[in-house]
Design an enzyme around this catalytic site. Structure first.
Site, PDB file in Angstrom:
ATOM      1  N   ALA A 101       0.795  -1.232   0.000  1.00 40.57           N
ATOM      2  CA  ALA A 101       0.000   0.000   0.000  1.00 40.57           C
ATOM      3  C   ALA A 101       0.835   1.294   0.000  1.00 40.57           C
ATOM      4  CB  ALA A 101      -0.977  -0.037   1.169  1.00 40.57           C
ATOM      5  N   ASP A 133      -4.093  -2.606   3.817  1.00 36.92           N
ATOM      6  CA  ASP A 133      -4.252  -1.809   2.595  1.00 36.92           C
ATOM      7  C   ASP A 133      -5.284  -0.712   2.758  1.00 36.92           C
ATOM      8  OD1 ASP A 133      -3.255  -4.640   1.666  1.00 36.92           O
ATOM      9  OD2 ASP A 133      -2.694  -3.165   0.141  1.00 36.92           O
ATOM     10  N   LYS A 140      -3.961  -8.454   2.427  1.00 38.34           N
ATOM     11  CA  LYS A 140      -3.834  -9.531   1.439  1.00 38.34           C
ATOM     12  C   LYS A 140      -4.736 -10.721   1.758  1.00 38.34           C
ATOM     13  CE  LYS A 140      -2.035  -9.598  -1.584  1.00 38.34           C
ATOM     14  NZ  LYS A 140      -2.720  -9.281  -2.850  1.00 38.34           N
TER      15      LYS A 140
HETATM   16  O1  MRU Z   1      -1.155  -7.161  -3.615  1.00 39.89           O
HETATM   17  P1  MRU Z   1      -0.085  -6.535  -2.771  1.00 39.89           P
HETATM   18  O2  MRU Z   1       1.196  -7.284  -2.820  1.00 39.89           O
HETATM   19  O3  MRU Z   1       0.084  -5.068  -3.099  1.00 39.89           O
HETATM   20  O4  MRU Z   1      -0.648  -6.627  -1.296  1.00 39.89           O
HETATM   21  C1  MRU Z   1       0.127  -6.076  -0.272  1.00 39.89           C
HETATM   22  C2  MRU Z   1      -0.426  -6.273   1.085  1.00 39.89           C
HETATM   23  O5  MRU Z   1      -1.492  -6.791   1.275  1.00 39.89           O
HETATM   24  C3  MRU Z   1       0.367  -5.690   2.219  1.00 39.89           C
HETATM   25  O6  MRU Z   1       0.227  -6.449   3.372  1.00 39.89           O
HETATM   26  C4  MRU Z   1      -0.139  -4.258   2.510  1.00 39.89           C
HETATM   27  O7  MRU Z   1      -0.166  -3.497   1.338  1.00 39.89           O
HETATM   28  C5  MRU Z   1       0.670  -3.565   3.534  1.00 39.89           C
HETATM   29  S1  MRU Z   1       2.267  -3.094   2.945  1.00 39.89           S
HETATM   30  C6  MRU Z   1       3.035  -2.191   4.161  1.00 39.89           C
END
Ligand code: MRU
Length: 350
Positions: free
Chosen positions: A51, A241, A252
């Site tokens: 994110a 996110d 995720k």
């Molecule tokens: O699909 P992604 O790889 O962008 O998903 C990322 C996540 O779900 C992370 O846990 C979230 O963005 C936090 S990153 C500090």
């Protein structure tokens, strides 16, 4: 990180450089996003992901979109390019609110300078994108400081997906908590969920933690229950996110299941995220838009077909963990214990 996940090199005529995370852990390659479309593609294809990193890349993508406007051109021309870039980047991925937060911030910056001339606004937009990056780096450090005390010395910590240096401007959110605890001299084992279908846990978290010398063990997502039952895990920490006003947290796909498992086994479940990940305009997690991704990522994710041709697939990329399963949300401002609407509100009023 040997170099930052997202970087801007030079001035307005400089370039936006990212680590292509789709190639990790086999290849470490830096690529340049030399157009808004290339930035959009990089976000959509998860070359840059996580994110906070998505937000920073989008802000810098806006700079890519406006930098070729002549400094002598009327402001209207600049604003047209700005909105074209921001509107397009906003369609890349729907769930991480940091993307929209960063784009709104860039637009607000430009609006606040209307009348000062194109060159001044261009310079200010580049400065704003760099500021978003610098603030994120500072937030990572503060999250680490605020969360390190929850890491069990001599115990085990489970994490899901990648909320580390590859997902932020510095050393992460969830992983910042672990890096800081390690810096403080705590010793602990990290269990990293592989994170199907795109394996951010296996490819990125394990790679990142091994680079840093932390004790990390890879498990498949469906092993988490057994690992908890065996008493190997005393804390779960994940990123987010988008967090709603009541503390429900999207992260995720698979995170919700991990939270339920943690509750069943009496293990504290923490979410670590900067304030740019909160969306206080929405009341609860049901309103968080969940990205759906392509069938191929499930059926032939890494080049080999693993399901029958023509099979039906459903692939939500995120899920929402209800606040009731969250022991605490660790932000750069402190910790929201047992989050709910009132506590989230109080946290941001401070
Ligand atoms: O699909 P992604 O790889 O962008 O998903 C990322 C996540 O779900 C992370 O846990 C979230 O963005 C936090 S990153 C500090």
């Amino acid at each position: 990180m040997p170099v930052p996940t997202v970087a801007w090199h030079g001035g307005l005529d400089g370039r936006l450089e990212i680590i292509d995370q789709t190639l990790l852990p086999n290849e470490y390659r830096l690529i340049t996003c030399d157009s808004v479309q290339a930035t959009w593609d990089a976000i959509k294809q998860l070359k840059v992901r996580g994110a906070p990193a998505i937000g920073i890349a989008a802000a810098m993508g806006v700079v890519v979109g406006i930098r070729d406007v002549s400094p002598q051109a009327p402001e209207a021309q600049l604003f047209a390019k700005l909105h074209e870039a921001a509107n397009h980047l906003a369609t890349s991925r729907p769930t991480a609110v940091n993307l929209f937060w960063a784009l709104d911030r860039m637009k607000a910056k430009a609006e606040s300078l209307r009348g000062q001339g194109t060159a001044a606004i261009q310079a200010a937009l580049l400065a704003e994108a760099k500021l978003i990056r610098d603030e994120d780096a500072a937030m990572c450090r503060a999250i680490g400081r605020n969360g390190a005390r929850f890491v069990p010395d001599g115990g085990g910590v489970l994490t899901h997906c990648n909320a580390g240096g590859l997902a932020t401007a510095d050393y992460g959110t969830a992983l910042a908590v672990l890096y800081t605890a390690a810096e403080q001299g705590k010793r602990f084992k990290v269990y990293a969920d592989e994170t199907r279908p795109l394996l951010q846990g296996a490819r990125l978290t394990v790679w990142e933690l091994m680079q840093s010398g932390l004790d990390v063990t890879l498990i498949c997502d469906n092993m988490a229950a057994q690992v908890m039952k065996e008493g190997r895990v005393q804390m779960v920490v994940v990123g987010a996110d988008r967090i709603a006003a009541n503390g429900d947290a999207a992260n995720k796909i698979g995170t919700y299941g991990v939270a339920i498992l943690a509750r069943e086994h009496g293990i504290p479940f923490y979410v670590a995220a900067p304030s740019s990940t909160f969306d206080l305009s929405i009341k609860g997690g049901d309103e968080i838009p969940i990205e759906e991704r392509s069938d191929e990522e499930v059926t032939e994710g890494f080049g080999r077909r693993t399901a029958p041709v023509g099979c039906q697939v459903y692939s939500p990329a995120f899920d929402v963990t209800p606040a009731k399963y969250i022991t605490g949300i660790i932000t750069e401002r402190g910790v929201i214990e047992k989050p709910n609407r009132m506590r989230v509100k109080a946290h941001f009023r401070k």
